[in-house]
Scaffold this active site. Sequence first.
Site, PDB file in Angstrom:
ATOM      1  N   HIS A  62     -23.708  36.192  -6.762  1.00  0.00           N
ATOM      2  CA  HIS A  62     -24.154  34.934  -6.778  1.00  0.00           C
ATOM      3  C   HIS A  62     -25.151  34.677  -7.801  1.00  0.00           C
ATOM      4  O   HIS A  62     -25.337  33.901  -8.832  1.00  0.00           O
ATOM      5  CB  HIS A  62     -24.510  34.535  -5.523  1.00  0.00           C
ATOM      6  CG  HIS A  62     -25.204  33.084  -5.646  1.00  0.00           C
ATOM      7  ND1 HIS A  62     -26.378  32.847  -4.495  1.00  0.00           N
ATOM      8  CD2 HIS A  62     -24.619  31.681  -5.838  1.00  0.00           C
ATOM      9  CE1 HIS A  62     -26.753  31.539  -4.749  1.00  0.00           C
ATOM     10  NE2 HIS A  62     -25.589  30.985  -5.487  1.00  0.00           N
ATOM     11  N   HIS A  94     -29.772  34.769  -0.964  1.00  0.00           N
ATOM     12  CA  HIS A  94     -28.928  33.709  -0.320  1.00  0.00           C
ATOM     13  C   HIS A  94     -28.020  33.831   0.817  1.00  0.00           C
ATOM     14  O   HIS A  94     -26.976  33.287   1.133  1.00  0.00           O
ATOM     15  CB  HIS A  94     -28.421  32.851  -1.066  1.00  0.00           C
ATOM     16  CG  HIS A  94     -29.380  32.210  -2.506  1.00  0.00           C
ATOM     17  ND1 HIS A  94     -29.443  32.797  -3.739  1.00  0.00           N
ATOM     18  CD2 HIS A  94     -30.063  31.258  -2.290  1.00  0.00           C
ATOM     19  CE1 HIS A  94     -30.497  32.340  -4.117  1.00  0.00           C
ATOM     20  NE2 HIS A  94     -30.895  31.310  -3.410  1.00  0.00           N
TER      21      HIS A  94
END
Length: 154
Positions: free
Chosen positions: A83, A102
């Site tokens: 990501h 995250h």
Amino acid sequence: MAAAGLATAAALSTDAKAAPPLARVAYPANRLANVQDLKPNVPLDVSYPDADAPGVLLKLGQRVEGGAGPDGDIVGFSTICPHKGFPMTYNSGDRTLNCPGHYSRFDVEKGGQQVWGQAAQNLPQYTLRIDDKGDIYAEGLDELLYGRLNNVLS
């Protein structure tokens, strides 16, 4: 209109040729460890396909997707989150690699499949080979490493 479609299809089918195969990346075959270096459910830090690509080898103790070795239980993954590139840690309790950035989580028993989070792809898994001496070699990856246009740098 149907007749025109049939005529066009017939004309195209006689001229159609197979497309050339897509270019394939030539991965290095790097020795990462020996089977004796692995302990069940304890990560062993490695790098592949080069020193700037941290990863991990795991002996899971049960046959899993993409597993190598006589028991099909040895897997390897990149430990950089796809990501945003955060370094991930292994959770031995639920056998996931977890991102602190995250909160993406990846299941190492299911080929690095994302089970939670913001990542847009699964975790890159190594293609492993184990020779008759127990040496473990990585010979490729099934996903693109974070931040790279090509997994193998020149």
